[in-house]
Scaffold this motif. Structure first.
Motif, mmCIF file in Angstrom:
data_model
loop_
_atom_site.group_PDB
_atom_site.id
_atom_site.type_symbol
_atom_site.label_atom_id
_atom_site.label_comp_id
_atom_site.label_asym_id
_atom_site.label_seq_id
_atom_site.Cartn_x
_atom_site.Cartn_y
_atom_site.Cartn_z
ATOM 1 N N ASP A 1 -42.150 -11.196 34.701
ATOM 2 C CA ASP A 1 -42.180 -10.888 36.223
ATOM 3 C C ASP A 1 -43.620 -10.401 36.481
ATOM 4 N N SER A 2 -43.757 -9.275 35.712
ATOM 5 C CA SER A 2 -45.185 -8.691 36.332
ATOM 6 C C SER A 2 -46.378 -9.674 36.264
ATOM 7 N N PHE A 3 -46.365 -10.459 35.080
ATOM 8 C CA PHE A 3 -47.308 -11.494 34.968
ATOM 9 C C PHE A 3 -47.563 -12.205 36.343
ATOM 10 N N ILE A 4 -46.508 -12.817 36.763
ATOM 11 C CA ILE A 4 -46.282 -13.975 37.894
ATOM 12 C C ILE A 4 -46.722 -13.235 39.007
ATOM 13 N N ASN A 5 -46.118 -12.120 39.145
ATOM 14 C CA ASN A 5 -46.320 -11.403 40.600
ATOM 15 C C ASN A 5 -47.585 -10.398 40.740
ATOM 16 N N ASN A 6 -47.965 -9.909 39.664
ATOM 17 C CA ASN A 6 -49.033 -8.613 39.663
ATOM 18 C C ASN A 6 -50.122 -8.782 38.869
ATOM 19 N N THR A 7 -50.584 -9.946 38.451
ATOM 20 C CA THR A 7 -51.577 -9.975 37.365
ATOM 21 C C THR A 7 -53.143 -9.948 37.836
ATOM 22 N N THR A 8 -53.310 -10.044 39.190
ATOM 23 C CA THR A 8 -54.790 -10.087 39.555
ATOM 24 C C THR A 8 -55.081 -8.920 40.646
ATOM 25 N N ILE A 9 -56.050 -8.205 40.310
ATOM 26 C CA ILE A 9 -56.514 -7.140 41.239
ATOM 27 C C ILE A 9 -57.686 -7.532 41.962
ATOM 28 N N THR A 10 -57.593 -7.523 43.206
ATOM 29 C CA THR A 10 -58.777 -7.921 44.003
ATOM 30 C C THR A 10 -60.047 -6.891 44.203
ATOM 31 N N GLN A 11 -61.195 -7.176 44.378
ATOM 32 C CA GLN A 11 -62.294 -6.439 44.633
ATOM 33 C C GLN A 11 -62.035 -5.260 45.555
ATOM 34 N N ASN A 12 -61.234 -5.515 46.612
ATOM 35 C CA ASN A 12 -60.823 -4.644 47.577
ATOM 36 C C ASN A 12 -60.083 -3.280 46.998
ATOM 37 N N GLU A 13 -59.768 -3.370 45.908
ATOM 38 C CA GLU A 13 -58.880 -2.475 45.133
ATOM 39 C C GLU A 13 -59.649 -1.779 44.144
ATOM 40 N N GLN A 14 -60.822 -1.322 44.601
ATOM 41 C CA GLN A 14 -61.638 -0.846 43.596
ATOM 42 C C GLN A 14 -61.158 0.281 42.854
ATOM 43 N N GLU A 15 -60.287 1.367 43.287
ATOM 44 C CA GLU A 15 -59.811 2.431 42.668
ATOM 45 C C GLU A 15 -58.855 1.948 41.549
ATOM 46 N N LYS A 16 -58.017 0.724 41.802
ATOM 47 C CA LYS A 16 -57.175 0.113 40.854
ATOM 48 C C LYS A 16 -58.126 -0.541 39.762
ATOM 49 N N ILE A 17 -59.387 -1.136 40.086
ATOM 50 C CA ILE A 17 -60.211 -1.388 38.992
ATOM 51 C C ILE A 17 -60.639 -0.487 38.325
ATOM 52 N N LYS A 18 -61.152 0.436 38.610
ATOM 53 C CA LYS A 18 -61.511 1.506 37.921
ATOM 54 C C LYS A 18 -60.453 2.096 36.840
ATOM 55 N N MET A 19 -59.198 2.285 37.315
ATOM 56 C CA MET A 19 -57.956 2.577 36.688
ATOM 57 C C MET A 19 -57.989 1.684 35.463
ATOM 58 N N VAL A 20 -57.928 0.310 35.727
ATOM 59 C CA VAL A 20 -57.646 -0.646 34.574
ATOM 60 C C VAL A 20 -58.915 -0.657 33.700
ATOM 61 N N THR A 21 -59.956 -0.433 34.201
ATOM 62 C CA THR A 21 -61.129 -0.487 33.100
ATOM 63 C C THR A 21 -61.097 0.802 32.324
ATOM 64 N N SER A 22 -60.460 1.964 32.857
ATOM 65 C CA SER A 22 -60.582 3.082 32.115
ATOM 66 C C SER A 22 -59.424 2.892 31.005
ATOM 67 N N TYR A 23 -58.257 2.278 31.370
ATOM 68 C CA TYR A 23 -57.379 2.015 30.677
ATOM 69 C C TYR A 23 -57.318 0.931 29.409
ATOM 70 N N LEU A 24 -58.246 0.116 29.894
ATOM 71 C CA LEU A 24 -58.459 -0.896 29.059
ATOM 72 C C LEU A 24 -59.683 -0.467 27.821
ATOM 73 N N VAL A 25 -60.459 0.316 28.277
ATOM 74 C CA VAL A 25 -61.260 0.804 27.200
ATOM 75 C C VAL A 25 -60.741 1.588 26.309
#
Length: 153
Positions: free
Chosen positions: A35-59
């Motif tokens: 369900d998460s994959f289907i509904n929430n798997t892409t973060i847009t460039q407009n969500e820069q804070e989320k991208i920073k969180m995702v990058t930090s988490y992934l590293v």
């Protein structure tokens, strides 16, 4: 091989994979993951804070999965560090709308390095039998990342 045979084989491979995931994390978590994959798997460039969180988490996750020294993650040229970074490049490109150059900025490397890492990852993932360790680590990183993105979205 005809198309219908390949489709049937792909479906059986998919079902086998789903069964393995259910066996590993349970039915409810698998449903949540899908369900998460289907509904929430892409973060847009407009969500820069989320991208920073995702990058930090992934590293941080890559450091744990590959059993690396976090201080050397961005600079070491040992294969395990390069492989971990390449997984990150590929996953960030896949699940965020970040460009190769923006991903490079996050990792202190060039756009060209990110493109190279992304391409190498694609090649390795397309030949899983010859790259079993890479694919296993990538798959683990991807499943944890999807779960994380599902929680923050």
């Amino acid at each position: 091989m005809d198309i219908s045979k390949k489709t049937t084989d792909d479906y059986h491979r998919l079902q086998s994979g789903i069964d393995k995931v259910i066996g590993k994390i349970g039915l409810q978590r698998t449903i949540f993951l899908l369900d998460s994959f289907i509904n929430n798997t892409t973060i847009t460039q407009n969500e820069q804070e989320k991208i920073k969180m995702v990058t930090s988490y992934l590293v941080n996750l890559a450091v744990r999965v590959y059993d690396l020294n976090a201080e050397l993650f961005y600079i070491s040229q040992e294969r395990s560090y390069r492989d971990a970074r390449m997984c990150c490049f590929h996953l960030l490109r896949k699940y965020t709308d970040d460009t190769f150059s923006k991903i490079g900025l996050s990792f202190g490397c060039s756009e060209r390095s990110v493109i190279y890492g992304h391409t190498v990852s694609e090649e390795r993932l397309s030949m899983p039998k010859g790259n079993m360790a890479f694919v296993a680590n990538y798959t683990l990183l991807e499943s944890k990342l999807i779960e994380f993105i599902g929680k923050i979205n």
